[in-house]
Write an enzyme that holds these catalytic residues in place. Sequence first.
Site, PDB file in Angstrom:
ATOM      1  N   ARG A  47       1.038  -1.289   0.071  1.00 29.55           N
ATOM      2  CA  ARG A  47       0.030  -0.021  -0.067  1.00 29.55           C
ATOM      3  C   ARG A  47       0.900   1.320  -0.045  1.00 29.55           C
ATOM      4  O   ARG A  47       1.800   1.375   0.721  1.00 29.55           O
ATOM      5  CB  ARG A  47      -0.916  -0.117   1.378  1.00 29.55           C
ATOM      6  CG  ARG A  47      -1.769   1.067   1.342  1.00 29.55           C
ATOM      7  CD  ARG A  47      -1.417   2.178   2.268  1.00 29.55           C
ATOM      8  NE  ARG A  47      -2.544   3.033   2.533  1.00 29.55           N
ATOM      9  CZ  ARG A  47      -2.263   4.447   3.233  1.00 29.55           C
ATOM     10  NH1 ARG A  47      -1.144   4.774   3.786  1.00 29.55           N
ATOM     11  NH2 ARG A  47      -3.176   5.068   3.383  1.00 29.55           N
ATOM     12  N   LEU A  48       0.802   2.151  -0.964  1.00 27.66           N
ATOM     13  CA  LEU A  48       1.448   3.383  -1.038  1.00 27.66           C
ATOM     14  C   LEU A  48       0.934   4.366  -0.502  1.00 27.66           C
ATOM     15  O   LEU A  48      -0.148   5.099  -1.034  1.00 27.66           O
ATOM     16  CB  LEU A  48       2.021   3.694  -2.515  1.00 27.66           C
ATOM     17  CG  LEU A  48       2.230   2.287  -3.498  1.00 27.66           C
ATOM     18  CD1 LEU A  48       2.427   2.601  -4.876  1.00 27.66           C
ATOM     19  CD2 LEU A  48       3.658   1.753  -2.817  1.00 27.66           C
ATOM     20  N   ASP A  49       1.608   5.218   0.516  1.00 28.49           N
ATOM     21  CA  ASP A  49       1.091   6.149   1.224  1.00 28.49           C
ATOM     22  C   ASP A  49       0.968   7.510   0.402  1.00 28.49           C
ATOM     23  O   ASP A  49       1.898   7.929  -0.393  1.00 28.49           O
ATOM     24  CB  ASP A  49       1.804   6.287   2.532  1.00 28.49           C
ATOM     25  CG  ASP A  49       1.292   7.358   3.529  1.00 28.49           C
ATOM     26  OD1 ASP A  49       0.176   7.370   3.650  1.00 28.49           O
ATOM     27  OD2 ASP A  49       1.960   8.598   3.507  1.00 28.49           O
ATOM     28  N   VAL A 109       0.153   8.770  -2.483  1.00 31.14           N
ATOM     29  CA  VAL A 109       1.184   8.961  -3.622  1.00 31.14           C
ATOM     30  C   VAL A 109       0.727  10.376  -4.344  1.00 31.14           C
ATOM     31  O   VAL A 109       1.593  10.902  -5.174  1.00 31.14           O
ATOM     32  CB  VAL A 109       0.698   7.964  -4.893  1.00 31.14           C
ATOM     33  CG1 VAL A 109       1.245   6.714  -4.218  1.00 31.14           C
ATOM     34  CG2 VAL A 109      -0.941   8.045  -5.079  1.00 31.14           C
ATOM     35  N   GLU A 161      -2.945   5.156  -1.965  1.00 29.86           N
ATOM     36  CA  GLU A 161      -3.688   6.061  -1.150  1.00 29.86           C
ATOM     37  C   GLU A 161      -3.382   7.446  -2.108  1.00 29.86           C
ATOM     38  O   GLU A 161      -2.366   7.984  -2.139  1.00 29.86           O
ATOM     39  CB  GLU A 161      -3.230   6.398   0.059  1.00 29.86           C
ATOM     40  CG  GLU A 161      -4.201   7.369   0.841  1.00 29.86           C
ATOM     41  CD  GLU A 161      -3.399   8.137   2.378  1.00 29.86           C
ATOM     42  OE1 GLU A 161      -4.376   8.774   2.897  1.00 29.86           O
ATOM     43  OE2 GLU A 161      -2.477   8.051   2.407  1.00 29.86           O
ATOM     44  N   HIS A 176     -16.411   8.700   3.166  1.00 30.29           N
ATOM     45  CA  HIS A 176     -16.853  10.044   3.549  1.00 30.29           C
ATOM     46  C   HIS A 176     -18.519  10.063   3.509  1.00 30.29           C
ATOM     47  O   HIS A 176     -19.288  10.622   4.394  1.00 30.29           O
ATOM     48  CB  HIS A 176     -16.423  11.224   2.750  1.00 30.29           C
ATOM     49  CG  HIS A 176     -14.959  11.256   3.075  1.00 30.29           C
ATOM     50  ND1 HIS A 176     -14.325  10.852   4.077  1.00 30.29           N
ATOM     51  CD2 HIS A 176     -13.902  12.068   2.225  1.00 30.29           C
ATOM     52  CE1 HIS A 176     -12.927  11.226   4.002  1.00 30.29           C
ATOM     53  NE2 HIS A 176     -12.795  11.848   3.028  1.00 30.29           N
ATOM     54  N   ILE A 236      -9.995   7.340  11.839  1.00 30.52           N
ATOM     55  CA  ILE A 236     -10.100   7.257  13.404  1.00 30.52           C
ATOM     56  C   ILE A 236      -8.948   7.921  14.303  1.00 30.52           C
ATOM     57  O   ILE A 236      -9.375   8.749  14.853  1.00 30.52           O
ATOM     58  CB  ILE A 236      -9.983   5.663  13.946  1.00 30.52           C
ATOM     59  CG1 ILE A 236     -11.306   4.971  13.245  1.00 30.52           C
ATOM     60  CG2 ILE A 236     -10.214   5.618  15.299  1.00 30.52           C
ATOM     61  CD1 ILE A 236     -11.227   3.554  13.548  1.00 30.52           C
ATOM     62  N   GLY A 237      -8.023   7.848  13.834  1.00 29.12           N
ATOM     63  CA  GLY A 237      -6.858   8.244  14.659  1.00 29.12           C
ATOM     64  C   GLY A 237      -6.760   9.960  14.343  1.00 29.12           C
ATOM     65  O   GLY A 237      -6.132  10.365  15.260  1.00 29.12           O
TER      66      GLY A 237
END
Length: 581
Positions: A242-244, A246, A281, A310, A381-382
Site C-alpha cells: 500500500r503506497l502512502d 502518492v 492512497e 465520507h 479514526i486516529g
Amino acid sequence: MQFEVWAPQAERVTLECDGVTRALERDPERVGWWVGEADATDGSRYGFAADDGPVRPDPRSRRQPDGPDGLSAVVDQGRYAWRAEWSGRPLAGAVLYELHVGTYTSEGTLDAAAERLGHLAELGVTHVELMPLCPFPGRHGWGYEGVSLWAVHEPYGGPEALKRFVDRAHELGLGVVLDVVHNHLGPSGNYLPYFGPYFTDTHQTPWGSAVNLDAPGSDEVRAFLLGSALAWLRDYRLDGLRLDAVHALVDTRAYPFLEELTESVDALADETGRPLFLIAESDLNDPRLIAPREEHGLGLHAQWNDDFHHALHTALTGESQGYYADFARSPLASVVKTLTGGYFHDGTYSSFRGRRHGRPLDRTRVGAHRLLGYSQTHDQIGNRAQGDRLSHLVSPGLLACAAALVLTAPFTPMLFMGEEWGASTPWQFFTDHTDPELAEAVRRGRRREFAAHGWAEEDVPDPQDPATRDRSCLDWSEPERAPHARLLAWYRSLIALRHSHPDLTDPDLGDLRVAHDEQARWLAFRRGDVRVAVNLSPKPAAIPLGSRPARVLAAWEPVEVPGQDGLLHLPGESCVVLEQE
C-alpha cells in the site's frame, strides 16, 4: 562480502565494519557509487563515513538493531527456512484487514500479532495490511515517520520476526500487504541527505523538501525506492504494498515513478509466479492512477476510496464538518453516487477545496475491485481529536448497517482492526520521539490543531504519554462477550456470503441498481440475484423490493421476506441480505 553506497558528492568514503575502518573505492561502472570488501557475517555492525564525517547507517540498511541513529547490521536473507508453500492470493475477491502491529496486541510485536492471526482466518479476511514497519525513533508510533526504508522496526522484532509473521499468515491462507511511505521520511534519524540528493528544494511538500524524483540525481533516488519496494515483495514474500499519499510524490518526468514501479512489480510477479499488487492512497480522484499502462494510465492495481467512506460516515453519523460538508447535503444520495460511480467528486465542486475536484471513472473499463471501500481506517479514526471509532458514535444496529454496505458493495472491502467486534478501545495519535524539542513541538501542534476546532487542550490526548498508546491497544477479551460477540458473528456471516456468492464480487459497477429514500433513510441495491437493504432510521421502513420469491441470507434483526405487495418491512437501524429467484 562486498559493501557499497551511493555518495556522489563525496571525495572520500570509508566503511566501518565490526570496529575496523577501510577506505572504499569509486565504482568505475556506476557514477557516484563507492565499493569495497570486508569480512562480515549476519549481524555484523557497519556504517559509512563521507569525507571524514561521522559514521552513519547504510541508506539501504536491512536492520537497525539500535534504532535509526545506530549502526546498521548485516542480514543474511537466506538464513530463514520458510515453512509455507505459497502461490499467492490476488486482489480480486479479496477482503483486507488493516492492522497496526504496535497496538494489535498489548505486547506490540510481530510475534504477538502472529499468534492472533487465527482470529483473522476464522473471520474470513484474505489479506492482512500491515501499517508501516520501517524504523523510527523510540518504541511506539504510527510508523509514518519511519526512516531506513529497507529495514524493520527493531522493537517489533526486526527482519526475522516479519518473516515469521508472513510465514504464519501464509500457513493460514492469508496474504500480507505492507504500507510503505515514499513521499517523505521522518524528521528524526533521517541520514539520507548526508549521502546524496535524496531530496530536492525544487518542490515543497507538507513535510518540507520533496523526495527527489525528477531533479539531478533522481535516477538513483528512484532506483533506491524501487529496490526497497521489490525487496519487501521478494525477500519477505509479501503479496502487495500500500503506497502512502502518492499525490505527494511530485514527479514531472515523462516516465512517472509510479508507472516505473508498477512495471517493476508486474515483472517480479511474472518472475515469481505469484500475484503481486500495489494499492495507492490518493487524494486526486484521478482514474488514470489505476488505468492500465497500455491505456496510458499508471497501472496501479487499486486505490483507497475515501469518497465512499465520507459518504457512508455522514449517512451514519450526521457529521458535516470539514470535508464531510459536500457529502452531508444528501448523505444517502452521496452513498448511491459512490456505489454506482466510484467517486463522489468526479469533476464536481468541492467546497472543502474551493474548486472542482476529480474526474469521472469509466465504469465500463475499470473494475470496482480496483477501489477499496471501508467505513473505518487508521486515518479516519486516529486523526479525530480523541481517536473515537465508529462504535463510539453510532448504535450496534448502525454498525451492522455499515458492515453490510462495506462487505456487499462492489469495492474490495477493507476493515480496520477491531471494527469487526465494535471495539470499545479508541485508536489515538501517539508518538515516542526521543528528541525532547521534537516531542514538545508535536504535542503543541496536535493541541493547537484541535483547539482551532473548539476542543479544550486538556481533552486532546498527549501523543507522547505512554498511556495514549496503551489506551489504543485492542482488548482481546471483548470478542467473546456481549455485545461484541454478536457483531463479530455478523461480520463473519457477511464475509462468508461474499466468498460464497459470486454476485457479491462482480466488479461491474454498471450492473448495480440502487434505490433510496433520503427522508425515510433507507437504501437498497441489487447485485445479480442478491438484494441488500439497510434502514438507517430508528423507525421501521417499508422498502419496495418486488414480489419475486426470496430467501433471507443474513439479517441483523428478524425479518420476513417481501409478500405479495413486494414490500420489505425492515426494523429501524437494521439491515438484511436476501436472494431473489
